[in-house]
Scaffold this motif. Structure first.
Motif, PDB file in Angstrom:
ATOM      1  N   ARG A   1      11.144 124.155  43.254  1.00  0.00           N
ATOM      2  CA  ARG A   1      11.829 124.753  44.083  1.00  0.00           C
ATOM      3  C   ARG A   1      13.656 124.378  43.849  1.00  0.00           C
ATOM      4  O   ARG A   1      13.696 125.570  43.928  1.00  0.00           O
ATOM      5  CB  ARG A   1      11.922 123.489  45.541  1.00  0.00           C
ATOM      6  CG  ARG A   1      12.867 123.503  46.850  1.00  0.00           C
ATOM      7  CD  ARG A   1      13.599 122.200  47.167  1.00  0.00           C
ATOM      8  NE  ARG A   1      14.442 121.842  45.751  1.00  0.00           N
ATOM      9  CZ  ARG A   1      15.953 122.629  45.865  1.00  0.00           C
ATOM     10  NH1 ARG A   1      16.170 123.898  45.965  1.00  0.00           N
ATOM     11  NH2 ARG A   1      16.363 121.844  44.684  1.00  0.00           N
ATOM     12  N   ARG A   2      13.410 124.087  43.200  1.00  0.00           N
ATOM     13  CA  ARG A   2      14.780 124.003  41.687  1.00  0.00           C
ATOM     14  C   ARG A   2      14.917 125.311  41.298  1.00  0.00           C
ATOM     15  O   ARG A   2      15.374 126.688  41.550  1.00  0.00           O
ATOM     16  CB  ARG A   2      14.737 123.004  40.923  1.00  0.00           C
ATOM     17  CG  ARG A   2      16.498 122.685  40.207  1.00  0.00           C
ATOM     18  CD  ARG A   2      16.532 122.128  39.653  1.00  0.00           C
ATOM     19  NE  ARG A   2      17.953 122.879  38.454  1.00  0.00           N
ATOM     20  CZ  ARG A   2      18.065 122.172  37.527  1.00  0.00           C
ATOM     21  NH1 ARG A   2      16.898 121.512  36.752  1.00  0.00           N
ATOM     22  NH2 ARG A   2      19.596 122.718  36.803  1.00  0.00           N
TER      23      ARG A   2
ATOM     24  N   ARG B   1      20.651 131.692  42.738  1.00  0.00           N
ATOM     25  CA  ARG B   1      19.693 131.935  42.841  1.00  0.00           C
ATOM     26  C   ARG B   1      18.517 133.536  42.804  1.00  0.00           C
ATOM     27  O   ARG B   1      18.184 134.311  43.477  1.00  0.00           O
ATOM     28  CB  ARG B   1      19.972 131.574  44.316  1.00  0.00           C
ATOM     29  CG  ARG B   1      20.812 130.324  44.708  1.00  0.00           C
ATOM     30  CD  ARG B   1      21.567 129.873  46.238  1.00  0.00           C
ATOM     31  NE  ARG B   1      20.881 129.376  46.553  1.00  0.00           N
ATOM     32  CZ  ARG B   1      20.115 129.607  48.240  1.00  0.00           C
ATOM     33  NH1 ARG B   1      21.554 129.496  49.413  1.00  0.00           N
ATOM     34  NH2 ARG B   1      19.370 128.602  49.166  1.00  0.00           N
TER      35      ARG B   1
ATOM     36  N   TRP C   1      15.677 128.148  43.933  1.00  0.00           N
ATOM     37  CA  TRP C   1      16.353 128.187  44.871  1.00  0.00           C
ATOM     38  C   TRP C   1      17.626 127.671  44.145  1.00  0.00           C
ATOM     39  O   TRP C   1      18.884 127.653  45.085  1.00  0.00           O
ATOM     40  CB  TRP C   1      15.668 127.481  46.323  1.00  0.00           C
ATOM     41  CG  TRP C   1      15.163 128.517  47.004  1.00  0.00           C
ATOM     42  CD1 TRP C   1      16.226 128.744  48.399  1.00  0.00           C
ATOM     43  CD2 TRP C   1      14.402 128.320  48.078  1.00  0.00           C
ATOM     44  NE1 TRP C   1      15.662 129.747  49.116  1.00  0.00           N
ATOM     45  CE2 TRP C   1      13.737 129.267  49.060  1.00  0.00           C
ATOM     46  CE3 TRP C   1      13.061 128.309  47.274  1.00  0.00           C
ATOM     47  CZ2 TRP C   1      12.437 129.982  49.161  1.00  0.00           C
ATOM     48  CZ3 TRP C   1      11.628 128.573  47.747  1.00  0.00           C
ATOM     49  CH2 TRP C   1      11.788 129.667  48.539  1.00  0.00           C
TER      50      TRP C   1
ATOM     51  N   VAL D   1       6.486 120.311  42.075  1.00  0.00           N
ATOM     52  CA  VAL D   1       7.100 121.171  42.916  1.00  0.00           C
ATOM     53  C   VAL D   1       8.697 120.680  43.156  1.00  0.00           C
ATOM     54  O   VAL D   1       8.975 121.894  43.622  1.00  0.00           O
ATOM     55  CB  VAL D   1       6.247 120.462  44.796  1.00  0.00           C
ATOM     56  CG1 VAL D   1       7.106 120.966  45.603  1.00  0.00           C
ATOM     57  CG2 VAL D   1       4.945 120.085  44.756  1.00  0.00           C
ATOM     58  N   GLN D   2       9.244 119.776  43.206  1.00  0.00           N
ATOM     59  CA  GLN D   2      10.779 120.229  43.533  1.00  0.00           C
ATOM     60  C   GLN D   2      11.254 120.529  42.011  1.00  0.00           C
ATOM     61  O   GLN D   2      12.100 121.410  42.084  1.00  0.00           O
ATOM     62  CB  GLN D   2      11.217 118.715  43.499  1.00  0.00           C
ATOM     63  CG  GLN D   2      10.666 117.499  44.386  1.00  0.00           C
ATOM     64  CD  GLN D   2      11.624 118.339  45.661  1.00  0.00           C
ATOM     65  OE1 GLN D   2      12.638 118.827  45.566  1.00  0.00           O
ATOM     66  NE2 GLN D   2      10.463 118.372  46.297  1.00  0.00           N
TER      67      GLN D   2
ATOM     68  N   ALA E   1       7.705 126.131  47.496  1.00  0.00           N
ATOM     69  CA  ALA E   1       7.352 125.624  46.166  1.00  0.00           C
ATOM     70  C   ALA E   1       5.947 124.891  45.664  1.00  0.00           C
ATOM     71  O   ALA E   1       5.378 125.907  44.883  1.00  0.00           O
ATOM     72  CB  ALA E   1       8.939 125.073  45.989  1.00  0.00           C
TER      73      ALA E   1
ATOM     74  N   GLN F   1      11.294 125.503  51.373  1.00  0.00           N
ATOM     75  CA  GLN F   1      12.143 125.508  50.449  1.00  0.00           C
ATOM     76  C   GLN F   1      10.836 124.771  49.789  1.00  0.00           C
ATOM     77  O   GLN F   1      10.051 125.413  49.342  1.00  0.00           O
ATOM     78  CB  GLN F   1      13.621 125.621  49.691  1.00  0.00           C
ATOM     79  CG  GLN F   1      14.049 126.490  50.290  1.00  0.00           C
ATOM     80  CD  GLN F   1      16.048 125.763  49.452  1.00  0.00           C
ATOM     81  OE1 GLN F   1      15.512 124.828  48.929  1.00  0.00           O
ATOM     82  NE2 GLN F   1      16.607 126.495  50.595  1.00  0.00           N
ATOM     83  N   THR F   2      10.739 123.661  49.843  1.00  0.00           N
ATOM     84  CA  THR F   2       9.454 122.735  49.220  1.00  0.00           C
ATOM     85  C   THR F   2       8.232 123.427  49.454  1.00  0.00           C
ATOM     86  O   THR F   2       7.128 123.366  48.864  1.00  0.00           O
ATOM     87  CB  THR F   2       9.119 120.898  49.737  1.00  0.00           C
ATOM     88  OG1 THR F   2      11.210 120.646  49.364  1.00  0.00           O
ATOM     89  CG2 THR F   2       8.722 120.360  49.182  1.00  0.00           C
ATOM     90  N   GLU F   3       8.016 123.975  50.935  1.00  0.00           N
ATOM     91  CA  GLU F   3       6.591 124.251  51.240  1.00  0.00           C
ATOM     92  C   GLU F   3       7.110 125.475  49.802  1.00  0.00           C
ATOM     93  O   GLU F   3       5.320 125.629  49.779  1.00  0.00           O
ATOM     94  CB  GLU F   3       6.586 124.070  52.076  1.00  0.00           C
ATOM     95  CG  GLU F   3       6.462 123.214  53.902  1.00  0.00           C
ATOM     96  CD  GLU F   3       5.068 122.512  53.591  1.00  0.00           C
ATOM     97  OE1 GLU F   3       4.258 122.981  53.355  1.00  0.00           O
ATOM     98  OE2 GLU F   3       5.383 121.331  53.540  1.00  0.00           O
TER      99      GLU F   3
END
Length: 205
Positions: A149-150, A169, A153, A145-146, A121, A117-119
């Motif tokens: 991701r939020r 989501r 997801w 990035v975070q 983003a 998920q982080t990758e």
């Protein structure tokens, strides 16, 4: 002679309303950027700007150092994000229900592997940058990035994005776009959620 009318000046709070930010953000800009337009008056430590300088303030904000680029037209931004979703993230030649695909993505038993998920983003941010766009936040401490991701997801609450707005989501653990959600929807929801986090997509040109 008639009595002179006292002109109402714009204070820090008024400028904050102009840009839809917190007053403390405007105060931070004044401290951080030496080219912030000087106030016309200062009374008892309180600064005031002539209302006729509102456009000057808008121009400064659009070119703000660290952001420094004009905000793209909303339609242009949405189209850029939509195209990024379709051609760089989703699989345009596959079914709409196909899971996301990008260099380095890994699935385990049909689910996105840990860290993907982080990758994803980070990849989306890079894909937008490749097209001359960047994601910027009012708070420089925000981790882009975070935050993305939020956006992609996490579930959201009506308090965060508004009543009657989509709060689910955008992507599930299998890397699939929410059922019934189009790439155009996803682009719109992404921009809406970024705005809720104090972010926006801007042109780097």
């Amino acid at each position: 002679m008639g009595r002179h009318m006292v002109k109402e000046m714009l204070g820090v709070a008024d400028i904050a309303v102009l840009f839809n930010v917190e007053p403390k953000t405007v105060s931070m800009w004044r401290l951080r950027y030496g080219d912030f337009p000087e106030p016309d008056v200062t009374v008892g430590g309180t600064a005031g700007w002539d209302p006729e300088r509102a456009e000057e303030l808008r121009v400064w904000e659009s070119r703000r150092p660290g952001q420094g680029r004009r905000t793209m037209l909303a339609q242009h931004v949405q189209e850029t994000v939509r195209r990024t979703f379709i051609f760089r993230f989703l699989r345009p030649d596959d079914l709409a229900s196909a899971p996301i695909d990008f260099p380095g993505v890994r699935y385990e038993d049909g689910r996105l592997a840990d860290g993907m998920q982080t990758e994803a983003a980070a990849y989306l941010i890079g894909a937008l940058r490749d097209q001359g766009c960047e994601i910027v936040f009012q708070d420089p401490a925000t981790d882009p990035v975070q935050a993305v991701r939020r956006v992609l997801w996490d579930r959201w609450s009506p308090a965060e994005v508004g009543e009657n707005e989509f709060i689910g989501r955008l992507f599930d653990d299998n890397g699939r776009l929410y059922h019934g959600c189009t790439a155009f929807d996803a682009a719109a929801y992404t921009l809406q959620r970024l705005a809720a986090l104090g972010g926006e997509v801007r042109s780097m040109l």
